[in-house]
Design a protein around this motif. Structure first.
Motif, short mmCIF file in Angstrom:
data_model
loop_
_atom_site.label_atom_id
_atom_site.label_comp_id
_atom_site.label_asym_id
_atom_site.label_seq_id
_atom_site.Cartn_x
_atom_site.Cartn_y
_atom_site.Cartn_z
N ALA B 47 57.33 11.75 48.39
CA ALA B 47 58.62 13.25 48.47
C ALA B 47 59.83 12.94 47.31
N PRO B 48 59.31 11.59 46.83
CA PRO B 48 60.70 11.14 45.73
C PRO B 48 59.40 11.18 44.20
N VAL B 49 58.66 11.44 43.89
CA VAL B 49 57.76 11.50 42.98
C VAL B 49 58.22 13.09 42.77
N ALA B 50 57.97 14.24 44.38
CA ALA B 50 57.43 15.42 43.92
C ALA B 50 58.86 15.95 43.87
N MET B 51 60.02 15.22 44.36
CA MET B 51 60.96 15.95 43.04
C MET B 51 61.72 15.39 41.92
N ALA B 52 61.03 14.74 41.90
CA ALA B 52 61.10 14.05 40.66
C ALA B 52 60.62 14.78 39.84
N VAL B 53 59.38 15.53 40.09
CA VAL B 53 58.57 16.76 39.44
C VAL B 53 59.46 18.05 39.54
N VAL B 54 60.17 18.53 40.22
CA VAL B 54 60.48 19.90 40.00
C VAL B 54 62.06 19.56 39.37
N TYR B 55 62.64 18.55 39.64
CA TYR B 55 63.66 18.32 38.31
C TYR B 55 63.12 18.27 37.00
N SER B 56 62.20 17.18 36.73
CA SER B 56 61.76 17.45 36.00
C SER B 56 61.58 19.32 34.81
N LEU B 57 62.19 20.40 36.13
CA LEU B 57 61.50 21.43 35.88
C LEU B 57 62.85 22.33 35.42
N TRP B 58 63.97 21.59 35.50
CA TRP B 58 64.87 22.14 36.22
C TRP B 58 66.01 21.30 34.10
N THR B 59 66.99 22.03 33.74
CA THR B 59 67.78 21.38 32.98
C THR B 59 68.47 21.25 33.33
N GLN B 60 69.61 19.94 32.28
CA GLN B 60 70.86 19.82 32.76
C GLN B 60 71.71 20.71 31.34
N SER B 61 72.59 21.47 31.53
CA SER B 61 73.68 22.12 30.65
C SER B 61 75.29 21.72 30.99
N TYR B 62 75.69 20.75 30.33
CA TYR B 62 76.87 20.28 30.97
C TYR B 62 77.08 19.13 32.19
N LEU B 63 77.73 19.82 32.80
CA LEU B 63 77.98 19.23 34.34
C LEU B 63 76.99 19.72 35.47
N ASP B 64 76.54 21.01 35.04
CA ASP B 64 75.55 21.08 35.67
C ASP B 64 74.05 21.38 35.39
N ILE B 65 73.37 21.47 36.81
CA ILE B 65 71.98 21.43 37.19
C ILE B 65 71.58 23.32 36.68
N ASP B 66 70.75 23.68 36.11
CA ASP B 66 70.29 25.23 35.41
C ASP B 66 69.31 24.64 36.32
N LYS B 67 68.45 25.58 37.45
CA LYS B 67 67.70 25.17 38.19
C LYS B 67 66.72 26.41 37.86
N THR B 68 66.25 26.57 37.12
CA THR B 68 65.49 27.86 35.96
C THR B 68 64.43 26.99 36.18
N LEU B 69 62.99 27.33 36.71
CA LEU B 69 61.82 26.58 36.41
C LEU B 69 61.70 26.53 35.22
N THR B 70 61.68 25.71 34.23
CA THR B 70 60.86 25.56 32.69
C THR B 70 60.11 24.43 32.21
N LEU B 71 59.33 24.77 31.06
CA LEU B 71 58.94 23.72 30.61
C LEU B 71 59.59 22.35 29.45
N SER B 72 60.46 22.98 29.10
CA SER B 72 61.39 22.60 28.46
C SER B 72 61.59 21.75 27.90
N ASN B 73 61.78 20.55 29.04
CA ASN B 73 62.11 19.31 29.26
C ASN B 73 60.09 18.77 28.88
N TYR B 74 59.82 19.12 29.10
CA TYR B 74 58.56 18.44 28.38
C TYR B 74 58.34 18.94 27.31
N ALA B 75 58.77 19.86 26.95
CA ALA B 75 57.98 20.21 25.40
C ALA B 75 59.01 19.07 24.65
N GLU B 76 60.13 18.56 24.61
CA GLU B 76 61.13 17.56 24.19
C GLU B 76 60.28 16.55 24.46
#
Lengths: 271, 306
Positions: B47-76
């Motif tokens: 459960a935690p690792v799955a949640m972390a995987v989902v979370y890693s596909l979201w992006t941080q925009s200032y104080l909010d979390i943008d929940k559009t799925l993207t691989l940009s974190n992995y790119a970075e």
């Protein structure tokens, strides 16, 4: 005897090496208690004189007492839950053979080979996403993941060590499974259970990384110590606290190891 | 079920199936018994690792979390030079720690397994006890020993051997390796000890009787048979140390910073949890691939020797 002796011939260099290695294991840690009695705020030689004031200071820090109490609570719950879970798994793999049991066991042991920073941050994300508060409960859950593999490993070496026919005799004589467990199995594996409780308690009590990520407003003792390491003036009393923790851990764990390893046969050396 | 069995066409076969189930009831009991632990542990890890995987596909925009799925974190995480350097360094340091720890531990394990007769229990307890006690404190002890005003420097100064404290002792990769080799010693000794203890002593006698000297006997019998212990010890040290951040934080300094320090920073000061999750998961993936490759290679190597 002579035909064995050429393999087991005493090897003096190896013995010297082993003793030096033990020194390497123990000496560094002994500097913590040494400097906790030193009458100076800087941690350096030469020693300035003997004092107990760092220990006296410990009695006057309420935050420390709170953290100590939290650690005791978390440790106790962790120890009971992980030992309980350990008993099921250890009994299953030592008593029964079935396809899939070994792989299931391997999965239970996986936390041993996942960096704690990854499990800790992943749990942190889950707790926050579920809208739950970080609390002693989240720390306890983190500690259970870490301690179950150790509980299982310790209990297996104990379950393997006793004669299965005792249980069979009990059921042949008409006891049901429940009473067989309480009157035959439990007394036989009790040393293993006690050792598992003590060791899992100590691991939880000393665990830092999980507790660091999963602490809310209330923290455990290692997290408290970590926060104090930044202040040089507090260092001697942190050393005093550390010395006390080391001493307590040392006695608890030595006792646990002694009751666990005593009576485990040589053919099953265990972890 | 057995009473109803004769009524149907497939009765005998069903009956046989039931018999088979009964004879396998030991297996069923085994499954029932292991399931609470298995289910709890799987849930607590998946459960935690799955949640972390989902979370890693979201992006941080200032104080909010943008929940559009993207691989940009992995790119970075995979292209940013700093992360690559830190991951490479973590793998190097952990590899070195594994090598040093296993190398130093082997003779110790060998000694206890083959040369300790009466006090085996005491030796085992003495080896095991330090590794159940506070990791944080054991690491911290090295900071006291190697520090600017530490045990080594103040000791050498007191003896008049140096005027200025040696600065190269602390805050570099070497101090991280020393500290970790100390902290993980028992994890190396115990698996190797177990595999050495299991070796049938008559094999050693046979090798000697057939004319092998001590060195050949060790290389051809003892060492290959203790390989499972060496592999277990290596993995159990390599994998967790890649993700260690207490040691680099306390004794590593800037040069000794490792990947876990960056992960921790993303969850702390930098406050970019999705990126932190992406780095953590990439690290786990790299470590898993390396570990599997290591196990595969050592297996192949043993097959060729044997």
């Amino acid at each position: 005897m002579k035909d064995v002796s050429y393999i087991h011939r005493p090897n003096r260099p190896l013995a010297v090496y082993a003793i030096l290695y033990l020194g390497f294991l123990y000496l560094p840690v002994l500097f913590l208690p040494l400097f906790s009695f030193n009458d100076a705020t800087t941690i350096a030689f030469p020693l300035k004189g003997f004092t107990l004031r760092w220990y006296e200071q410990l009695a006057e820090i309420p935050a420390l007492h709170g953290a100590l109490l939290n650690s005791l609570k978390v440790g106790a719950v962790t120890a009971v839950v992980s030992t309980f879970l350990g008993i099921f798994a250890a009994k299953a793999v030592t008593r029964y053979t079935a396809p899939g049991l070994r792989p299931a066991m391997a999965i239970i042991m996986v936390p041993l080979v996942i960096p704690e920073v990854i499990l800790g941050t992943a749990l942190l994300i889950l707790v926050v996403q579920l809208g739950m508060e970080l609390s002693l409960v989240s720390i306890t859950v983190g500690h259970i993941i870490v301690t179950v593999p150790f509980a299982v490993a310790m209990l297996i070496s104990r379950f393997e060590g006793f004669d299965k026919s005792m249980e069979e005799a009990s059921s042949d004589l008409g006891e049901n499974a429940w009473w067989t467990f309480w009157r035959v199995t439990f007394p036989l594996v009790f040393p293993g259970i006690l050792a598992s409780l003590l060791v899992t308690f100590t691991i939880s009590f000393d665990e830092f990384i999980m507790a660091f990520f999963l602490s809310g407003t209330e923290t455990t003792l290692p997290v408290y110590m970590w926060s104090q390491l930044r202040f040089p003036a507090r260092l001697p009393s942190v050393l005093a606290l550390g010395a006390l923790i080391l001493l307590a851990s040392f006695f608890v764990v030595t006792f646990a190891e002694w009751i666990r390893r005593r009576g485990v046969s040589r053919s099953q050396p265990g972890l | 079920m057995s009473a109803r069995a004769p009524r149907t066409e497939s009765g005998p076969r069903r009956f046989a199936g039931f018999r088979a189930l009964l004879s396998r009831s030991d297996a069923v009991r085994g499954y029932v018994l292991i399931s609470p632990t298995f289910i709890v542990m799987t849930a607590l890890m998946v459960a935690p690792v799955a949640m972390a995987v989902v979370y890693s596909l979201w992006t941080q925009s200032y104080l909010d979390i943008d929940k559009t799925l993207t691989l940009s974190n992995y790119a970075e995480a995979t292209t940013e030079r700093m992360y690559r350097v830190l991951l490479g360094r973590s793998l190097m340091i952990s590899g070195l720690v594994t090598l040093v720890t296993v190398g130093l531990a082997y003779p110790m394990a060998y000694f206890v397994a083959f040369h300790v007769k009466r006090n085996k229990l005491i030796w085992l307890i003495m080896i095991t006890v330090p590794f159940w006690t506070s990791y944080l404190l054991r690491v911290f002890a090295w900071k006291i020993i190697l520090g600017f005003n530490g045990v080594v420097n103040s000791g050498l100064k007191g003896l008049g051997l140096i005027d200025q404290p040696l600065q190269f002792l602390l805050y570099n990769p070497t101090s991280v390796v020393i500290t970790l080799a100390h902290a993980w010693a028992a994890f190396a000794i115990l698996p190797i000890y177990v595999s050495l203890e299991k070796i049938d002593r008559s094999l050693l006698e046979a090798a000697t009787d057939l004319g092998d000297g001590p060195v050949r006997r060790f290389l051809r019998v003892t060492l290959p048979l203790s390989l499972p212990g060496i592999i277990a010890a290596s993995l159990i040290i390599f994998i967790p140390t890649v993700g260690d951040y207490v040691t680099p934080a306390l004794v590593g300094g800037a040069e000794g910073r490792m990947i876990a320090n960056i992960i921790q920073a993303q969850f702390g000061k930098a406050n970019n949890w999705p990126l932190g999750a992406a780095i953590a998961i990439s690290t786990m993936a790299v470590v898993t691939v390396i570990s599997l490759a290591y196990v595969w290679l050592t297996r192949k190597a043993t097959e060729r020797i044997a």
